[in-house]
Design a protein around this motif. Structure first.
Motif, PDB file in Angstrom:
ATOM      1  N   ALA A 188      28.621  33.310  42.230  1.00 38.64           N
ATOM      2  CA  ALA A 188      28.083  32.906  40.931  1.00 38.64           C
ATOM      3  C   ALA A 188      28.285  34.054  39.935  1.00 38.64           C
ATOM      4  CB  ALA A 188      26.601  32.577  41.079  1.00 38.64           C
ATOM      5  N   PRO A 189      28.115  33.788  38.652  1.00 44.04           N
ATOM      6  CA  PRO A 189      28.222  34.858  37.653  1.00 44.04           C
ATOM      7  C   PRO A 189      27.343  36.057  37.986  1.00 44.04           C
ATOM      8  CG  PRO A 189      28.087  32.733  36.565  1.00 44.04           C
ATOM      9  CD  PRO A 189      27.924  32.473  38.037  1.00 44.04           C
ATOM     10  N   PHE A 190      26.213  35.788  38.648  1.00 43.81           N
ATOM     11  CA  PHE A 190      25.305  36.869  39.045  1.00 43.81           C
ATOM     12  C   PHE A 190      26.029  37.931  39.865  1.00 43.81           C
ATOM     13  CE2 PHE A 190      22.246  38.467  42.290  1.00 43.81           C
ATOM     14  CZ  PHE A 190      21.397  39.144  41.434  1.00 43.81           C
ATOM     15  N   ASP A 192      29.223  38.591  39.795  1.00 43.45           N
ATOM     16  CA  ASP A 192      30.132  39.319  38.909  1.00 43.45           C
ATOM     17  C   ASP A 192      29.392  40.422  38.152  1.00 43.45           C
ATOM     18  OD1 ASP A 192      32.338  37.883  39.623  1.00 43.45           O
ATOM     19  OD2 ASP A 192      32.154  36.423  38.004  1.00 43.45           O
ATOM     20  N   VAL A 193      28.179  40.090  37.711  1.00 42.64           N
ATOM     21  CA  VAL A 193      27.392  41.084  36.976  1.00 42.64           C
ATOM     22  C   VAL A 193      27.093  42.286  37.865  1.00 42.64           C
ATOM     23  CG1 VAL A 193      25.140  41.536  35.911  1.00 42.64           C
ATOM     24  CG2 VAL A 193      26.378  39.437  35.353  1.00 42.64           C
TER      25      VAL A 193
END
Lengths: 325, 248
Positions: A188-190, A192-193
């Motif tokens: 999820a984008p999480f 990536d962060v």
């Protein structure tokens, strides 16, 4: 267009094969010393849960914690203390353990995440030791000597966990759940962060992303999962003691992750299995088994960038860079 | 004239005995480019860091888009539409070009920490931004493998992904060749209608082509501020800064 991590069928297959092998293990164990093998394998799986959880913050977020065994302690003492007080029911213990672990992770995370590098290592170590000494002072629950669980946690009033085979499969299901959850978070984008912030937190911050909030979320999830491993460990060994959460144990968790391969999901599982296997085999050779294990770990760190899993991947001619599963 | 996008007043900052900002006052009007020039060590990057929220000033106020943001952190300011680039290209090397832009797009839409449900939309917007900065079709390239100029262009695309009201550019042409510089200047000229800019730059050609207003910063003090033509002929500026440039 790749906006998230690309699917990695290779490692996916390795993971599936690993789980199938672990699921089939009890069948093979019938032909050997079943109880001993099952007990060792259960411990491997339980510590693999903790190692995968630790890798979420260590490998993916780049935060080296030397206090993660504290969460094992929270889970284990949760089971131990509740059993002693006659509340040995998983339906009560688990929510309590999750709540306390989340709270402990949130409160200590608020503080440790303000620090970087050595500071982070030292403060996680300090919080871990704080819990270690607290457990040692609980005279009602055995103090330094620890506490024996006269029975394993009940599950909705039943005693199914008393069966080693059931416990084994419960642990395996928990590991599977952990891997699925962590993988979902990471694709999820999480995820990536977390990865971006590991490389360049200032850049991520100036994009308008609260890096500390993302790390705190990862820290709490990691802590809760590790506490679940602690709960299972207490039930498996039917004994809890402060030694479970000493800084040496935290160090061992880090070693498992590094040995197997940081920043992957397969690596920590392989690392936990190998660590316990080496400990078991080498300890039969000599009581000074760490004399052999230590140099072995150094070799893996020096020559197996990405741990054993990375080494094998590269030997097999696969690209390891950016591997995420 | 419209209300200023950025208004700085009485900004002071010192590092020990070194004064890096001495009651700086500066404004950027919407739709304009305000260039800040000055010799090395004048405090330009420190100023940019204070504007973007990475560094807290000792005193003074920073107003952005009509509100006082002096107490806000870098992330909060970015969410209000204050984007910046760095003197040394700052993109995530382990990410592809597209992943870098997607990170910024999700930050802007507030979905950076939630599960991906907007993949198609993000992908389309990412492609548009890549094309805009001349990186068409390079989305799947690993950022670490891009050339210096390409990384600069990517960093600009990342900043644009934040849909900024103000773009703070810290030496966007540093280390670029003549051709690359020209392309970047053209690109920035085209962006002026979309966002206000605060430009830190040593390249005087670029400054005089892009800027509507120029301020000269020397030792933490703005010694002159005005339209480019006025600055070009200002005696004090010539003595303090431009003279050195021409001599060298």
């Amino acid at each position: 267009m790749m906006t998230g991590p690309a699917p990695r069928p290779v490692t996916g297959r390795v993971l599936v094969a690993l789980f199938l092998a672990l699921a089939a293990l009890p069948l093979a164990a019938r032909f050997g010393a079943e109880t001993a093998i099952l007990s060792l394998a259960s411990r491997m799986i339980i510590l693999a849960i903790a190692a995968v959880a630790l890798d979420l913050i260590l490998g993916f977020a780049g935060l080296v914690s030397l206090g993660h065994a504290a969460f094992i302690g929270i889970g284990a003492y949760g089971a131990g203390i509740m059993a002693k007080e006659g509340l040995g029911e998983a339906a009560f213990i688990l929510p309590a353990v999750i709540l306390i672990a989340a709270l402990f992770a949130y409160l200590t995370g608020k503080i440790v995440l303000r620090t970087r590098g050595v500071g982070f290592i030292m403060i996680t170590l300090a919080f871990g030791q704080m819990l270690f000494f607290t457990a040692g002072s609980l005279s009602r629950y055995g103090g330094d000597d620890g506490l024996t669980l006269w029975s394993r946690s009940k599950v909705f009033g039943t005693r199914v966990l008393e069966n080693d085979l059931v416990l084994y499969y419960v642990a395996l299901a928990a590991l599977f759940g952990t891997v699925v959850l962590v993988r979902r978070l990471l694709v999820a984008p999480f995820g990536d962060v977390l990865r971006a912030a590991r490389e360049n937190p200032v850049r991520v911050e100036t994009l308008g992303i609260n890096v500390e909030a993302a790390r705190l979320k990862a820290y709490v999830i990691s802590g809760v999962l590790t506490a679940l491993a602690g709960f299972l460990l207490a039930n498996q060994s039917e004994f809890v003691s402060p030694a479970l959460m000493g800084w040496q144990r935290s160090g061992e968790l880090v070693m498992m992750v590094v040995l197997g391969g940081m920043g992957t999901l397969t690596g920590p599982i392989v690392g936990a299995i190998l660590f316990l296997l080496l400990e078991f085999e080498l300890a039969r050779l000599t009581e000074h088994w760490k004399l052999i294990f230590g140099p072995l770990l150094i070799l893996v760190v020096l020559f197996g960038r990405g741990g054993l899993y990375g080494l094998v991947s590269r030997l097999a001619g696969r690209r390891f860079a950016g591997d995420r599963s | 004239m419209s209300a200023p996008v950025l208004a700085i007043e009485g900004l002071c900052k010192r590092f020990g005995g070194l004064v890096v900002a001495d009651s700086i006052a500066l404004g950027v009007e919407a739709g304009t480019c305000h260039a800040v020039i000055g010799p090395n060590g004048a405090g330009k990057t420190t100023l940019v860091n204070q504007i973007s929220g990475l560094l807290a000033p000792d005193s003074g106020t920073i107003r952005f888009a009509g509100r006082d943001v002096t107490a806000l952190g870098a992330a909060a300011r970015a969410r209000l539409g204050l984007a910046r680039t760095f003197q040394i290209s700052s993109v995530i090397g382990g990410f592809t070009a597209a992943e870098n832009i997607a990170l910024a797009l999700r930050a802007r839409s507030g979905s950076a920490l939630s599960p991906a449900r907007d993949a198609a939309d993000i992908a389309a917007r990412t492609r548009r931004l890549l094309a805009e900065v001349g990186l068409e079709g390079m989305g799947s390239r690993l950022t670490a493998a891009l050339s210096h100029g390409e990384r600069r262009a990517l960093e600009l695309a990342v900043a644009l992904a934040l849909d900024p009201q103000l773009l703070v550019l810290d030496e966007p042409l540093a280390g670029m060749g003549r051709e690359e510089s020209r392309a970047m200047i053209d690109l920035l000229t085209g962006l002026k209608a979309r966002t206000a800019m605060l430009l830190i730059e040593h390249d005087m050609d670029a400054v005089f082509r892009l800027a509507d207003r120029v301020s000269v910063l020397v030792s933490g003090t703005v010694i002159a501020s005005g339209p480019p033509e006025a600055i070009r002929t200002d005696a004090a500026v010539k003595a303090a800064y431009l003279g050195q440039e021409e001599a060298s």
